[in-house]
Design an enzyme around this catalytic site. Structure first.
Site, PDB file in Angstrom:
ATOM      1  N   SER A  58       0.831  -1.212   0.000  1.00 19.25           N
ATOM      2  CA  SER A  58       0.000   0.000   0.000  1.00 19.25           C
ATOM      3  C   SER A  58       0.867   1.265   0.000  1.00 19.25           C
ATOM      4  CB  SER A  58      -0.970   0.007   1.187  1.00 19.25           C
ATOM      5  OG  SER A  58      -0.276   0.173   2.405  1.00 19.25           O
ATOM      6  N   HIS A  59       2.168   1.135   0.288  1.00 17.73           N
ATOM      7  CA  HIS A  59       3.048   2.307   0.250  1.00 17.73           C
ATOM      8  C   HIS A  59       4.329   2.019  -0.538  1.00 17.73           C
ATOM      9  CE1 HIS A  59       0.048   3.515   3.120  1.00 17.73           C
ATOM     10  NE2 HIS A  59       0.392   4.761   2.848  1.00 17.73           N
ATOM     11  N   ALA A  71      -2.552   2.744  10.355  1.00 18.44           N
ATOM     12  CA  ALA A  71      -3.559   3.782  10.162  1.00 18.44           C
ATOM     13  C   ALA A  71      -4.507   3.717  11.354  1.00 18.44           C
ATOM     14  CB  ALA A  71      -4.335   3.508   8.870  1.00 18.44           C
ATOM     15  N   GLU A  99      -4.965   0.499   0.946  1.00 14.84           N
ATOM     16  CA  GLU A  99      -5.473  -0.880   0.884  1.00 14.84           C
ATOM     17  C   GLU A  99      -6.808  -0.915   0.138  1.00 14.84           C
ATOM     18  OE1 GLU A  99      -4.443  -3.834   1.636  1.00 14.84           O
ATOM     19  OE2 GLU A  99      -2.544  -3.189   2.504  1.00 14.84           O
TER      20      GLU A  99
END
Ligand code: NDP
Ligand code: PYC
Length: 342
Positions: A45-46, A178, A186
């Site tokens: 996701s990053h 998060a 996500e």
């Protein structure tokens, strides 16, 4: 077909893409490093998925790819770095040695990064602090996309919170999450893969529970742990937004006007010297921490970041695996620069 790239080769490729898009050396290098780290540690996701957002934000003129961060003068516990409208990572790199020095001398120091565009995971920064034998707590807002507990419209950000504790001769204890049930990245990855979301992640624009990623992106994400995540997310708005004189998540969204670009706001990094806090009290804080970690793993539980560190070890030994589509996309970004994005 899988493409295998060494970690330095992937970093150089991303660096070249970002320079081709017009970024200066310090911005491109710092971003290439954090994006590669995300891919290396299996934090998709990053990882490289974020490059497109970086290019779109540059093309929209919402971030300065040629910024040179500036360290404010001063000697106290607050180390302030102005990202000057660039990305957060080069500003963090500039402030880190000063933060470490102050935390060692004073026991506790805080780095404030102002006016930065921020899209990255926080664990690279936490690890950069723990490498110096200091504990770290890092947080930032993002943009309004999470409903407060009991509400049904976007207000808070996905506001990540990360903590690190240094462990002599071992990888640090690190968590990074998060304060929404999951990172927004996500949800976007579920949308791209055509996969439904797990129940309880989001509501649609009418405030009804949804497992449709598109409806979730148009609606609101939910905080983790109900009122508890909602309160921690609110604390981050206060400490890393209002308190440091920077944008809160609703203000960041109003400033940017969209959630399709990377948000601009501030960041707060706290560094603690365990020796200084424990001085004069019984027991060695590092030895006591190890006893606690042993007790956790002794029950069969895993420590946070163990999955990540295992992925890192694998990538260091065998390289980073990219899909054919991912490798092709990197080539396209390199060939077309900002023309690759709408
Ligand atoms: P996850 O829920 O995937 O993971 C959160 C943390 O919990 C990780 O440290 C993870 O370690 C650990 N963990 C997961 N499962 C277990 C388990 N069974 N036992 C013990 N520990 C566990 O993270 P999120 O989706 O919430 O966030 C992902 C990333 O998104 C973060 O790096 C965050 O910084 C980033 N983010 C950035 C934002 C920004 O504005 N810049 C906004 C929101 C998020 P491990 O990795 O080893 O699984
Ligand atoms: O994944 O929630 C997220 C996010 C927001 C900004 C950067 N990452």
């Amino acid at each position: 077909m899988q493409h295998i790239m060494s970690i330095p080769a992937l970093r150089d490729r991303i660096d070249a893409i970002l320079r081709r898009a017009g970024m200066n050396d310090i911005q491109a290098r710092a971003l290439a490093t954090v994006i590669t780290a995300g891919e290396r540690d299996a934090c998709k996701s990053h990882g490289i998925y974020r490059i497109e957002g970086v290019l779109r934000t540059l093309k929209a003129g919402k971030v300065n790819g040629n910024a040179h961060p500036m360290l404010h003068p001063g000697e106290g516990p607050i180390v302030r770095v102005d990202a000057c409208g660039g990305f957060s990572s080069p500003a963090f790199e500039m402030g880190l040695p000063v933060l470490v020095d102050r935390a060692r001398r004073l026991g506790l120091a805080a780095m404030v990064v102002n006016d930065c565009t921020h899209f990255s995971a926080l664990w690279p920064e936490v690890e950069a602090v723990t490498e110096h034998g200091l504990a770290a707590l890092v947080m930032c807002p993002s943009y309004a996309s999470v409903a407060p507990a009991g509400g049904n419209r976007p207000l808070l950000g996905t506001n990540p919170l990360a903590f690190g504790w240094p462990r002599p001769d071992r990888a640090p204890y690190v968590f990074d999450f998060a304060t929404s049930v999951a990172a927004r990245g996500e949800i976007e990855l579920h949308r791209r893969a055509g996969k439904p979301l797990p129940e309880g992640w989001a509501v649609d624009a009418e405030g009804r529970p949804t497992t449709d990623p598109g409806a979730a992106l148009a609606g609101a994400m939910l905080p983790f742990g109900g009122h508890k995540g909602s309160a921690i997310g609110t604390m981050i708005e206060l400490l890393a937004g209002a308190m440091i004189g920077d944008l809160t998540s609703p203000e960041a969204l109003a400033h940017l006007g969209t959630t399709t670009l990377a948000p601009m706001h501030g960041e707060l990094v706290l560094a603690f010297s365990p020796e200084a806090f424990a001085a004069g009290r019984p027991g060695n804080p590092f030895a006591r921490a190890e006893a606690l970690f042993d007790a956790i793993t002794g029950q069969g539980a895993r420590l946070p970041s163990e999955r990540r560190f295992a992925a890192r070890a694998k990538a260091e030994a065998r390289g980073i695996e990219l899909t054919e589509a991912e490798a092709a996309q990197l080539q396209r970004f390199l060939d077309l620069g900002l023309d690759a994005v709408g």
